[in-house]
Design an enzyme around this catalytic site. Structure first.
Site, PDB file in Angstrom:
ATOM      1  N   PRO A   2       6.542   0.864   0.001  1.00 58.40           N
ATOM      2  CA  PRO A   2       6.435   0.731   1.437  1.00 58.40           C
ATOM      3  C   PRO A   2       5.379  -0.256   1.881  1.00 58.40           C
ATOM      4  CG  PRO A   2       5.541   2.816   0.693  1.00 58.40           C
ATOM      5  CD  PRO A   2       5.933   2.086  -0.499  1.00 58.40           C
ATOM      6  N   GLU A   3       5.733  -1.052   2.850  1.00 62.89           N
ATOM      7  CA  GLU A   3       4.779  -1.891   3.557  1.00 62.89           C
ATOM      8  C   GLU A   3       4.602  -1.276   4.944  1.00 62.89           C
ATOM      9  OE1 GLU A   3       5.543  -6.101   3.109  1.00 62.89           O
ATOM     10  OE2 GLU A   3       6.613  -5.768   1.237  1.00 62.89           O
ATOM     11  N   HIS A  92       9.335  14.654  -9.863  1.00 59.11           N
ATOM     12  CA  HIS A  92       8.330  13.834  -9.168  1.00 59.11           C
ATOM     13  C   HIS A  92       8.003  14.326  -7.757  1.00 59.11           C
ATOM     14  CE1 HIS A  92       8.797  11.287 -12.594  1.00 59.11           C
ATOM     15  NE2 HIS A  92      10.007  10.897 -12.250  1.00 59.11           N
ATOM     16  N   ARG A 111       6.150   6.844  -9.737  1.00 56.54           N
ATOM     17  CA  ARG A 111       5.129   6.070 -10.453  1.00 56.54           C
ATOM     18  C   ARG A 111       3.716   6.593 -10.244  1.00 56.54           C
ATOM     19  NH1 ARG A 111       6.496  -0.180  -9.594  1.00 56.54           N
ATOM     20  NH2 ARG A 111       4.963  -0.444 -11.232  1.00 56.54           N
ATOM     21  N   ARG A 154     -10.948 -20.672   2.784  1.00 48.09           N
ATOM     22  CA  ARG A 154     -10.417 -20.030   1.573  1.00 48.09           C
ATOM     23  C   ARG A 154      -9.480 -20.970   0.849  1.00 48.09           C
ATOM     24  NH1 ARG A 154     -11.504 -14.504   1.548  1.00 48.09           N
ATOM     25  NH2 ARG A 154     -12.400 -13.855   3.517  1.00 48.09           N
TER      26      ARG A 154
END
Length: 279
Positions: A2-3, A92, A111, A154
DNA sequence: CCTTGAACCTGCGGGC
DNA sequence: TGCCCGCAGGTTCAAG
């Protein structure tokens, strides 16, 4: 996985289903995710009510009625599943909840890059995970000028600067690729090399791709419980992500021959971009 | 300070 | 069919 858009959609779904709901049972089914799960989780959450569910960066903040906040992160593969029946735990499922309104929730993460912590709400902002986060992408304070100053000087590639949660939060690998494509900026450009015009366009592109993804998720939230109970995962069309070797969508209207979408590695992550459109 | 790379963990799909 | 490899949407830590 997810973002920001997916986390935002999860938060909205949880808020819709669970705001005000009393937790009648909570349990952790293993000791650790990415960090240790608080040992007293079940006892601490029992009988508490959920006051608000909000998002900060990619974190879910579930505020309780006793001054504590349950802070969750979904990592790469985490999901929140809402159920209307107390189905058996599946593989899970690391956290499980039962609510007085008849709902059940599961935190599932194969994970285990996700995390879970209990934090006094008053100390949330200074929590280790949140203290060093940058500005929210939709914060009015994030003007093109401010964004430019964050990138200025940067030499790190602009793609990696977009992923840096100390600068602007919420953008992950997919939407970094998509935003750069939309802004016509090559992912390997030094962050500080972007002109003021490019910085402005990139900020607009970031906001646009995030907004569209949130809207796509929101549209699937008419009911807070989808068929599979999963919150925050929705089909979304990507222009470049996962499209190595395909023809760029801009090639139709292009006069000159268009190269195919390429994949490179930056910071150990795949970047997809169009070498014709992005300079 | 900045940048890079490896590490954490499981699952899946492709190639042989 | 099975095995091995690379890859997966995130974050953190050590090392240069």
């Amino acid at each position: 996985m997810p973002e920001l858009p997916e986390v935002e959609t999860v938060c909205r779904g949880l808020a819709k289903a669970l705001a005000g709901a009393q937790i009648i049972h909570a349990a952790a089914h293993r000791a650790n995710l990415r960090t240790p799960i608080p040992q007293n989780l079940g006892n601490t959450l029992k009988n508490r009510r959920i006051v608000t569910v909000t998002r900060r960066a990619k974190y879910i903040q579930i505020e309780l009625d006793d001054g504590m906040t349950l802070l969750l992160h979904l990592g790469m593969s985490g999901r929140m599943v809402l159920l209307q029946h107390d189905l058996p735990l599946t593989k899970h499922d690391h956290l499980s909840f039962a609510f007085a309104n008849g709902m059940y929730a599961r935190f599932n993460d194969p994970r285990r890059f996700g995390s879970c912590d209990l934090v006094p709400t008053a100390e949330l902002a200074s929590h280790k995970s949140l203290a060093d986060l940058g500005v929210e992408p939709f914060d009015d304070a994030l003007t093109p000028s401010v964004f430019g100053s964050l990138l200025q000087g940067r030499k790190t590639p602009i793609k990696l600067a977009l992923l840096d949660q100390k600068l602007v939060v919420g953008v992950g690998n997919i939407y970094a690729c998509e935003a750069l494509f939309r802004a016509h900026i090559h992912p390997e450009r030094a962050a500080g090399s972007c002109t003021a015009k490019e910085v402005k366009g990139l900020l607009s592109a970031v906001r646009a791709v995030l907004t569209e993804a949130i809207d796509a998720g929101g549209s699937s939230l008419r009911d807070y419980v989808q068929a599979d109970g999963e919150l925050g995962y929705f089909q979304h069309h990507f222009a470049v992500y996962g499209r190595e070797g395909e023809t760029c969508s801009n090639s139709d209207k292009a006069k000159t021959k268009h190269k195919k979408i390429e994949r490179i590695s930056q910071g150990g992550r795949s970047t997809f971009y169009c070498p014709t459109c992005q300079k």
